[in-house]
Motif scaffolding. Structure first.
Motif, PDB file in Angstrom:
ATOM      1  N   ILE A 116      10.543  -2.819  13.441  1.00 24.65           N
ATOM      2  CA  ILE A 116      10.867  -3.082  12.041  1.00 24.65           C
ATOM      3  C   ILE A 116      12.381  -3.148  11.915  1.00 24.65           C
ATOM      4  O   ILE A 116      13.081  -2.194  12.254  1.00 24.65           O
ATOM      5  CB  ILE A 116      10.305  -1.998  11.111  1.00 24.65           C
ATOM      6  N   VAL A 117      12.884  -4.286  11.471  1.00 20.01           N
ATOM      7  CA  VAL A 117      14.313  -4.446  11.203  1.00 20.01           C
ATOM      8  C   VAL A 117      14.516  -4.260   9.706  1.00 20.01           C
ATOM      9  O   VAL A 117      13.989  -5.034   8.899  1.00 20.01           O
ATOM     10  CB  VAL A 117      14.818  -5.839  11.644  1.00 20.01           C
ATOM     11  N   GLU A 118      15.242  -3.228   9.342  1.00 19.89           N
ATOM     12  CA  GLU A 118      15.506  -2.922   7.928  1.00 19.89           C
ATOM     13  C   GLU A 118      16.996  -3.031   7.665  1.00 19.89           C
ATOM     14  O   GLU A 118      17.792  -2.311   8.272  1.00 19.89           O
ATOM     15  CB  GLU A 118      15.021  -1.515   7.584  1.00 19.89           C
ATOM     16  N   THR A 119      17.369  -3.912   6.753  1.00 18.60           N
ATOM     17  CA  THR A 119      18.786  -4.091   6.443  1.00 18.60           C
ATOM     18  C   THR A 119      19.132  -3.648   5.022  1.00 18.60           C
ATOM     19  O   THR A 119      20.218  -3.950   4.522  1.00 18.60           O
ATOM     20  CB  THR A 119      19.213  -5.564   6.653  1.00 18.60           C
ATOM     21  N   GLY A 120      18.216  -2.960   4.388  1.00 15.73           N
ATOM     22  CA  GLY A 120      18.472  -2.356   3.087  1.00 15.73           C
ATOM     23  C   GLY A 120      18.154  -0.878   3.146  1.00 15.73           C
ATOM     24  O   GLY A 120      17.999  -0.302   4.228  1.00 15.73           O
ATOM     25  N   PRO A 121      18.035  -0.214   2.010  1.00 17.37           N
ATOM     26  CA  PRO A 121      17.599   1.186   2.000  1.00 17.37           C
ATOM     27  C   PRO A 121      16.211   1.333   2.626  1.00 17.37           C
ATOM     28  O   PRO A 121      15.431   0.374   2.672  1.00 17.37           O
ATOM     29  CB  PRO A 121      17.571   1.529   0.510  1.00 17.37           C
ATOM     30  N   LEU A 122      15.890   2.531   3.081  1.00 14.56           N
ATOM     31  CA  LEU A 122      14.649   2.773   3.821  1.00 14.56           C
ATOM     32  C   LEU A 122      13.464   3.105   2.916  1.00 14.56           C
ATOM     33  O   LEU A 122      12.439   3.586   3.393  1.00 14.56           O
ATOM     34  CB  LEU A 122      14.863   3.886   4.836  1.00 14.56           C
ATOM     35  N   THR A 123      13.556   2.831   1.640  1.00 13.73           N
ATOM     36  CA  THR A 123      12.509   3.181   0.688  1.00 13.73           C
ATOM     37  C   THR A 123      11.159   2.583   1.054  1.00 13.73           C
ATOM     38  O   THR A 123      10.143   3.282   1.118  1.00 13.73           O
ATOM     39  CB  THR A 123      12.914   2.726  -0.722  1.00 13.73           C
ATOM     40  N   CYS A 124      11.117   1.272   1.306  1.00 13.31           N
ATOM     41  CA  CYS A 124       9.862   0.584   1.601  1.00 13.31           C
ATOM     42  C   CYS A 124       9.258   1.086   2.912  1.00 13.31           C
ATOM     43  O   CYS A 124       8.052   1.321   3.009  1.00 13.31           O
ATOM     44  CB  CYS A 124      10.101  -0.918   1.661  1.00 13.31           C
ATOM     45  N   VAL A 125      10.089   1.268   3.924  1.00 11.57           N
ATOM     46  CA  VAL A 125       9.611   1.747   5.219  1.00 11.57           C
ATOM     47  C   VAL A 125       9.092   3.182   5.106  1.00 11.57           C
ATOM     48  O   VAL A 125       8.059   3.533   5.684  1.00 11.57           O
ATOM     49  CB  VAL A 125      10.722   1.651   6.273  1.00 11.57           C
ATOM     50  N   ALA A 126       9.794   4.017   4.345  1.00  8.39           N
ATOM     51  CA  ALA A 126       9.346   5.399   4.153  1.00  8.39           C
ATOM     52  C   ALA A 126       7.986   5.431   3.468  1.00  8.39           C
ATOM     53  O   ALA A 126       7.098   6.221   3.853  1.00  8.39           O
ATOM     54  CB  ALA A 126      10.376   6.182   3.346  1.00  8.39           C
ATOM     55  N   GLU A 127       7.801   4.586   2.457  1.00 11.49           N
ATOM     56  CA  GLU A 127       6.512   4.516   1.780  1.00 11.49           C
ATOM     57  C   GLU A 127       5.413   4.092   2.744  1.00 11.49           C
ATOM     58  O   GLU A 127       4.303   4.644   2.721  1.00 11.49           O
ATOM     59  CB  GLU A 127       6.580   3.529   0.611  1.00 11.49           C
ATOM     60  N   MET A 128       5.691   3.115   3.596  1.00  8.05           N
ATOM     61  CA  MET A 128       4.696   2.642   4.553  1.00  8.05           C
ATOM     62  C   MET A 128       4.305   3.743   5.525  1.00  8.05           C
ATOM     63  O   MET A 128       3.110   3.994   5.764  1.00  8.05           O
ATOM     64  CB  MET A 128       5.248   1.423   5.301  1.00  8.05           C
ATOM     65  N   LEU A 129       5.291   4.440   6.086  1.00 10.84           N
ATOM     66  CA  LEU A 129       4.996   5.505   7.047  1.00 10.84           C
ATOM     67  C   LEU A 129       4.258   6.665   6.383  1.00 10.84           C
ATOM     68  O   LEU A 129       3.421   7.322   7.013  1.00 10.84           O
ATOM     69  CB  LEU A 129       6.293   6.004   7.678  1.00 10.84           C
ATOM     70  N   ARG A 130       4.559   6.918   5.120  1.00  8.63           N
ATOM     71  CA  ARG A 130       3.912   8.018   4.389  1.00  8.63           C
ATOM     72  C   ARG A 130       2.450   7.701   4.099  1.00  8.63           C
ATOM     73  O   ARG A 130       1.596   8.593   4.130  1.00  8.63           O
ATOM     74  CB  ARG A 130       4.669   8.253   3.090  1.00  8.63           C
ATOM     75  N   GLU A 131       2.154   6.433   3.825  1.00  6.33           N
ATOM     76  CA  GLU A 131       0.827   6.059   3.352  1.00  6.33           C
ATOM     77  C   GLU A 131      -0.095   5.512   4.429  1.00  6.33           C
ATOM     78  O   GLU A 131      -1.317   5.504   4.254  1.00  6.33           O
ATOM     79  CB  GLU A 131       0.972   4.997   2.240  1.00  6.33           C
TER      80      GLU A 131
END
Length: 390
Positions: free
Chosen positions: A175-190
């Motif tokens: 996963i290449v994330e070039t913004g804040p990690l909000t979306c990725v954190a939500e994905m890993l949490r859910e």
């Protein structure tokens, strides 16, 4: 006498003759492990800025060259106004599908999803309005109505679905994330443990480890609430949502950080844009990247306007790891108070979670490869080694 070809070179030749899908079926049928030359499965999550759009152009070029396989793109409304940023992303995927002669390498089926979560500290609105300029560039306007599919699922769910859709034998995801990690954190949490286990690493533009951040004291403390000793600068992608950044750091998924420590060495300059413009006269992605970066050259100076290749450098690590120096660093991300958003180096064993931190890059070689990549080359490492006589 020529030495026998390596396993990677044989696989690359097979891929050229058979095509990617047939080659993957061959490895699956024989039970063999695909070599490192196989395209890396990539999900791109960004927050809609100019540099994010240029990064998407680079990843599309890498996909069309067979270097990576781009499966999904998610957009977070952080450093952008979300609607025009999503439109720009979809229109760029339309251009990719239209310009690629190979159905196998087409991005016509790649969906775009959006993450409308709100961060703790909004980006300045003048920065976010750049998304309106991006979606009005000539190449994007003249292509006609938007065609790239918009996922009905929110970004975190759409990313998880893209991961589940790929058979296990075709590998894990970066996963290449070039913004804040909000979306990725939500994905890993859910997501389920199975989906989480399919994420090989997260490569993220964020943090400032041994240098000052780009969030100033006026941004963090306009009313002088914090005493000077309590204040620490931060980097914007962390500061927007520090709790999510900390959550990802602690998630157990390998994290690669591209902080300001290394991005400070790759400013967008007139010299760089001149080389890119000259080389990309007949190149779709080079021309588009040149126009996008041209919009950043305002207000500070002629030769360098204070804009850096933050996000493009992050994606470049996935494409060209050999030009980077990294360090394993135990880190703590501060989530409150005057130090909120700080990525603090700490003593190993006492506290902190280890992340891979990009520390240095060969900036001249990076510029050379970027220009080549935007103009249809720069990805064939075997050919490059031959040209260099190694």
């Amino acid at each position: 006498e020529q030495p026998p070809p390596s396993r990677e070179e044989i696989a690359e030749r097979l891929r050229e003759r058979l095509g990617l899908s047939d080659l993957l079926q061959l490895y699956s049928a024989t039970g063999a492990t695909p070599p490192s030359v196989m395209p890396e499965n990539v999900i791109f999550s960004h927050d809609g800025g100019v540099d994010d759009a240029v990064t998407l152009a680079l990843l599309i070029a890498a996909h069309q060259a067979g270097k990576i396989k781009l499966h999904h793109v998610a957009v977070t409304g952080a450093d952008c106004v979300l609607e025009p940023a999503v439109l720009t992303t979809r229109k760029m995927l339309d251009l990719a599908a239209k310009s690629c002669p190979s159905e196998e390498l087409s991005l016509a089926k790649v969906e775009v999803s959006l993450c409308d979560s709100e961060g703790v500290h909004p980006f300045p609105m003048p920065w976010r309005r750049a998304a309106y300029i991006m979606c009005h560039l000539p190449q994007l306007l003249r292509d006609g109505p938007v065609r790239a599919a918009l996922s009905p699922k929110k970004g975190s769910h759409a990313i998880a679905e893209a991961i589940k859709a790929l058979p296990d034998e075709q590998g894990k995801f970066t996963i290449v994330e070039t913004g804040p990690l909000t979306c990725v954190a939500e994905m890993l949490r859910e997501c389920s443990p199975v989906v989480k286990g399919r994420v090989a690493r997260i490569v993220w533009m964020g943090g400032a480890v041994d240098v000052e951040g780009n969030v100033s004291i006026k941004d963090k403390d306009p009313d002088g609430v914090f005493a000077p000793k309590e204040y620490h600068s931060a980097e914007w992608n962390v500061y927007w949502d520090a709790p999510s950044a900390n959550e990802v750091l602690l998630s157990g998924v390998p994290l690669v950080m591209c902080p300001l420590d290394v991005t400070n060495s790759v400013p967008i300059t007139t010299d760089f844009l001149t080389r890119l413009a000259v080389a990309s006269e007949n190149s779709l992605w080079g021309e588009l990247a040149s126009q996008m970066y041209a919009t950043t050259m305002r207000g500070i100076g002629f030769w360098h306007a204070g804009y850096f290749a933050w996000d493009v450098l992050t994606a470049s690590f996935v494409l060209w790891e050999d030009i980077f120096e990294t360090e394993q660093v135990p880190l703590v991300i501060e989530v409150e108070g005057g130090a909120e958003g700080r990525t603090r180096r700490c003593e190993e064993g006492k506290e902190g979670t280890v992340a891979t931190v990009l520390k240095k890059v060969d900036s001249a070689e990076w510029e050379r490869r970027c220009v080549q990549a935007f103009c249809g080359g720069g990805f064939d490492t075997r050919k490059r080694r031959t040209e260099e006589g190694t």
